[in-house]
Design a protein around this motif. Structure first.
Motif, short mmCIF file in Angstrom:
data_model
loop_
_atom_site.label_atom_id
_atom_site.label_comp_id
_atom_site.label_asym_id
_atom_site.label_seq_id
_atom_site.Cartn_x
_atom_site.Cartn_y
_atom_site.Cartn_z
N SER A 20 0.84 -1.19 0.00
CA SER A 20 0.00 0.00 0.00
C SER A 20 0.88 1.25 0.00
N ASP A 22 -0.12 3.75 1.80
CA ASP A 22 -0.38 4.23 3.15
C ASP A 22 0.59 3.58 4.14
N ASP A 59 -6.55 -0.90 10.89
CA ASP A 59 -5.52 -0.02 10.36
C ASP A 59 -4.44 -0.76 9.58
N ARG A 61 -4.63 -2.67 6.80
CA ARG A 61 -4.77 -2.64 5.34
C ARG A 61 -5.51 -1.36 4.92
N ASP A 62 -5.26 -0.93 3.68
CA ASP A 62 -5.99 0.23 3.18
C ASP A 62 -7.34 -0.18 2.63
N GLY A 63 -8.06 0.76 2.06
CA GLY A 63 -9.41 0.48 1.59
C GLY A 63 -9.47 -0.54 0.48
N ALA A 64 -8.36 -0.73 -0.23
CA ALA A 64 -8.32 -1.73 -1.31
C ALA A 64 -7.80 -3.07 -0.83
#
Length: 714
Positions: A20, A22, A59, A61-64
């Motif tokens: 990610s 992020d 927190d 993983r990101d939204g994908a």
């Protein structure tokens, strides 16, 4: 103003890769240990934009669904009494230096950071598993001026690691980057930004710096994950001007055989044929120095004389599970026995072969020096397949506190494996502890000499309840950054390796107030001399060579290439060397040959786990364990590369390349108290955020044998 004492902390910081863009911040607490006022134990990463708020499972993983990276936050601390700054621990007061702080009556207007990241893995020596009898470390391969063979041995027709062609083609060197101010935007270590350094009060561009990425030298690169190795991470600053260094993308690339400068063979990309040393490959882990300059409101500046170091490495798949031997234990032991860090603790020669150098009048701290060993043993139940008897025994150890009577636990003493070769226990397995495999040349793991001394002091009832010399804020960052990492077994390990035991690796002038302990013996990098025509970085640090200095890329270069293959392989193994001889050699009869499988790095590389969805479906009771690495391609079979017994191959991908493709799908083990919506026993540590299917072999509780038959599940 007089020269103030300011240091960058942590001295060695850890960023981690993720797919990610992020990130979360590296933990600033010690793995697995209780934290004041919190139900969540230490070791959890921190939410960006906060001082110390730990992340939750949401927190990771990101939204994908991509796995976030870990970023290391570096801070500056002013040591208010320079006359005490040559001691460890420092007994004066400290204050953090931020934009707007006052230092010596002047206001800090700006903080300028310089970071230089590189990766030298492809031009490093192999991890040599075969060492002389009686040697118990890969460092022995460097004894008496010797060197192991090189990776990519005859690349460019030479086996000289200083050859300019090798240094140009095989070293990934992004060069230095400068960042300054508060909330500065991200700068990547790739071709989207140019190298620069800070000199003469301003940022100096380096248009002729010889940056080097794999795509510069190889027209074709094979990328199993779909992402080419083309960067080494990034930097930002936070709202107070602290530095944030972000890990890489976690990918690996191979060049094609017909581009190999020493080969006339044609064909596809180099295959992954080894767990540690794979010719023809790159990955995007990295390391390098971190430097800072303060700019004051009157226009003057102050360069911080001592650098810190950043290491970018594998993800932390079990951040709160403490290693029995942490990286801190290794570094601290080296400093205690070689640099006079605490003469009250140790005043003998570096390695007398016994405990005579330790001072038996010294009283270790139960909370800092003794209990963490027992807590780590307890936590192993959440990342290994312990049987119920072992789980009960480890739980009993976790109930110890400073008021416990050591006499009631003296039976434990007889199970602790000695770290001294003269005691001849390196090849002694169960029931000796730890139940983990050892370094190169040693079948089984031992505590460090300092840890072993601490335990024996406790058994002798010579200890204190609390530390008598508390650490200051920067010193705590130095310690806690490393307590969250893997110490031995260094074959080669995950975060760093055997080089942390080498006194040559460190700056011995630590009593200089401007330097302090745990700093590396860093090379002086004169960027004004960089030219496009030749590589800027050289061979750099060589173990046990007193004249060598540490350059960017010199820490990660001793690690596995790529990191994915070693992580994949190190689940369960027979010991090597196997006491009594190899079980596949039918001419050896003995016995004493070990057929029990042991773990490599069970805290840092979870083998078998309790899944949070399984626990929830089981109404809060511990369910049957699953392998952390599972799914299509993980069911064990007999292979053609010497692994005769399928039971030795459980909990890993059977084809190494699959780990390069799927590492980001592995779940993370965290405490129940940190799981959103959790309402069961908060002391449990459970796998969350796994994207792997449940197809695998069935977990067999220890002691399982290499000759066991396998049962599929899922």
């Amino acid at each position: 103003m007089s020269n103030p004492v300011i240091r960058i902390h942590p001295a060695i910081g850890l960023a981690r890769v993720g797919n990610s863009t992020d990130y979360y911040l590296a933990p600033e607490s010690s793995a697995g240990l209780n934290q004041p006022g919190s139900a969540v134990t230490g070791g959890l990463p921190i939410r960006p934009g906060t001082e110390n708020t730990p992340i939750s499972d949401g927190d990771l993983r990101d939204g994908a669904g991509a796995l976030k990276r870990q970023a290391q936050r570096f801070r500056l601390y002013l040591y208010n009494d320079p006359t005490l700054a040559g001691q460890y621990p420092y007994t004066g007061t400290v204050q953090e230096v931020l934009i707007g702080s006052s230092v010596g009556g002047k206001t800090v207007k700006d903080i300028v950071w310089t970071v230089h990241l590189a990766n030298k893995k492809s031009n490093c020596w192999i991890l040599q598993e075969s060492v002389a009898p009686g040697s118990f470390s890969s460092m022995s391969a460097y004894d008496n001026g010797a060197l192991p063979p090189l990776r990519n041995l005859n690349y460019a027709g030479t086996s000289d690691p200083a050859d300019p062609q090798r240094l140009t083609d095989l070293v990934i060197d992004a060069g230095p980057r400068v960042i300054r101010g508060a909330s500065a935007e991200r700068i990547k270590f790739d071709k989207s930004s140019a190298p620069s350094f800070f000199s003469g009060g301003k940022v100096q561009p380096l248009p002729n710096y010889p940056t080097s990425y794999p795509g510069d030298h190889f027209s074709r690169l094979y990328n199993p994950s779909g992402v080419v190795v083309s960067q080494l991470g990034a930097i930002e600053t936070d709202a107070q001007g602290r530095l944030i260094v972000i890990g890489g993308e976690g990918t690996a690339s191979a060049w094609f055989k017909d581009e190999n400068r020493d080969s006339r063979s044609h064909g596809g990309p180099f295959p992954l044929t080894d767990d540690v040393n794979n010719d023809g490959w790159f990955d995007d882990t990295a390391d390098g120095p971190v430097n800072a300059v303060l700019i004051f409101s009157d226009g003057s500046e102050l360069a911080i004389p001592g650098s810190a170091w950043l290491v970018s490495t594998d993800p932390a798949y079990a951040p709160q599970i403490r290693n029995v031997v942490s990286l801190w234990d290794e570094v601290y032991d080296t400093w205690v026995r070689n640099f006079g860090l605490d003469p009250a603790l140790y005043s003998g020669p570096p390695d007398p072969g016994n405990a005579s150098g330790f001072n038996t009048a010294f009283k270790p701290s139960f909370s800092d020096d003794i209990f963490p060993i027992f807590r780590s043993a307890h936590l192993q139940m959440f990342t290994t397949g312990l049987n119920q008897v072992a789980i009960g025994s480890h739980a009993r150890l976790d109930n110890l506190d400073a008021s416990s009577n050591p006499a009631s636990f003296l039976n434990v003493k007889s199970f602790i494996r000695s770290p001294y070769p003269s005691d001849n226990q390196f090849q002694t397995g169960s029931p000796m502890m730890p139940l983990a495999l050892g370094d190169t040349g040693a079948a089984f793991l031992t505590l460090t000499q300092t840890q072993y001394f601490f335990l024996n002091q406790w058994f002798a009832n010579r200890y204190t309840a609390t530390p008598d010399k508390p650490l200051t804020a920067g010193e705590l960052l130095d310690r806690d950054a490393l307590t969250n990492c893997l110490g031995g077994r260094f074959s080669p390990g995950i975060d760093l390796t055997f080089i942390v035991r080498d006194p040559v690796f460190y700056d011995s002038n630590w009593k200089d107030p401007s330097i302090g302990p745990f700093r590396l013996n860093a090379a002086v990098l004169d960027y004004s001399k960089a030219v496009q025509a030749k590589p800027f970085l050289g061979v750099g640090y060589i173990p046990e060579r007193s004249g060598s200095r540490v350059e960017p890329g010199d820490l990660c270069k001793f690690m596995a290439l790529p990191w994915h293959t070693d992580y994949n392989s190190c689940a369960t193994h027979l010991p090597s060397p196997n006491p009594g001889g190899s079980i596949s050699n039918t001419s050896q009869t003995g016995d004493g040959r070990n057929t029990t499988l042991f773990w490599s790095w069970p805290a840092q590389r979870p083998v078998s786990v309790y899944s949070w969805p399984d626990l929830k479906a089981n109404n809060g009771k511990l369910p049957t364990q699953r392998y952390s690495v599972r799914g299509e391609g993980t069911r064990a079979t007999a292979t053609s590369d010497g692994a005769v017994y399928p039971a030795q191959n459980v909990g890993r991908f059977q084809i190494r390349e699959d780990m390069v493709k799927q590492w980001q799908n592995i779940g993370v083990v965290i405490q129940g108290a940190a799981i959103d919506g959790y309402s069961f026993d908060q002391s449990l540590y459970l796998e969350v955020a796994s994207l792997m299917s449940d197809i695998s072999d069935t977990v067999v509780p220890w002691p399982n044998q290499v000759t066991d038959t396998l049962t599929p599940t899922g």
